[in-house]
Design an enzyme around this catalytic site. Sequence first.
Site, PDB file in Angstrom:
ATOM      1  N   HIS A 252       0.813  -1.426  -0.073  1.00 26.68           N
ATOM      2  CA  HIS A 252      -0.029   0.068  -0.004  1.00 26.68           C
ATOM      3  C   HIS A 252       0.599   1.130   0.070  1.00 26.68           C
ATOM      4  CE1 HIS A 252      -3.947   1.813   0.321  1.00 26.68           C
ATOM      5  NE2 HIS A 252      -3.352   2.979   1.070  1.00 26.68           N
ATOM      6  N   TYR A 287      -5.556   9.632   2.247  1.00 24.14           N
ATOM      7  CA  TYR A 287      -4.383   9.098   1.755  1.00 24.14           C
ATOM      8  C   TYR A 287      -3.319  10.191   1.205  1.00 24.14           C
ATOM      9  CZ  TYR A 287      -6.438   4.369   2.168  1.00 24.14           C
ATOM     10  OH  TYR A 287      -6.913   3.121   2.643  1.00 24.14           O
TER      11      TYR A 287
END
Length: 306
Positions: A252, A287
């Site tokens: 990720h 994010y």
Amino acid sequence: MDSWKSYIKNYQSYLKIERGLSANTIANYTFDIERLCGYLSVNAIEVSPIKISDETVQQFIYDVSKQVNPRSQARIISGLKSFFSYLIFEDYRNTSPMELLETPKIGRKLPDTLSLSDIDRLIAAIDLSRMDVASGLKIGERDRTMLETLYGCGLRVSELVTLKMSDLFFDEGFVRVTGKGNKQRFVPIGHVTQKYLEIYIGSVRNQLSVQKGHEDTIFLNRRGKGMTRAMVFTIIKDLAEKIKLGKKISPHTFRHSFATHLLENGADLRSIQLMLGHESITTTEIYVHLDRKHLTQVMNKFHPRK
């Protein structure tokens, strides 16, 4: 705990069919409920999810708070709130035992970001001569292509390992990605990523004996089956240790870096949201963080009173 099992099974069906959640997400939701079931069993509390009281749930959360950090505690509370909301929705209960519980305050946790130099070093550390003798799989070539694709397209690791040959639209410059809840999106593919995919497919993958059911899967292991998420985690972890990166990274991290680098180079949040496959732009904002240096550069470049 048989009564819990039937309600959990129905809840899982609801999450899958009504909300379109992935098997992974459903498993995470279920884990929180099973943790509560474990607490009831250990303490010899015989009660169904319909009859469980606020006090019992609160005591469970209190005990859990001694074992986990605030972030994990918040996740457990969120998972249980969702379950009891479902029971109310289905008219099994009138109220939720979670109503008086407050979620612990947690700071926004931003994962480590890789610089372009970090990514280049990680990929350069791959031993391209590494090969599995039995299958003839050029493991190094495969791993390089996986990391280039992971970063180049900003994919989740689950999206990477399920990527299909039929998802590649090189002439149009796009890759079709199947994300959470089986929702599909088209992500632009850069020349570098496309080049490595063409090399891997044309000279590595075509040498393998592909197992039935994996004929369309792009990334294969030495047995001719699809890669697992755990395999990709291990590959990245080993590379980080090899170059002494000094950061705890995962697949990720590449996705987060993809988004951050796009934003720092002038891409707008809405475009990044579409490429990442986020339903809400709020998720994209979490994010994609900006350091103060970049914010100063934006102010100096775009503010009329600079």
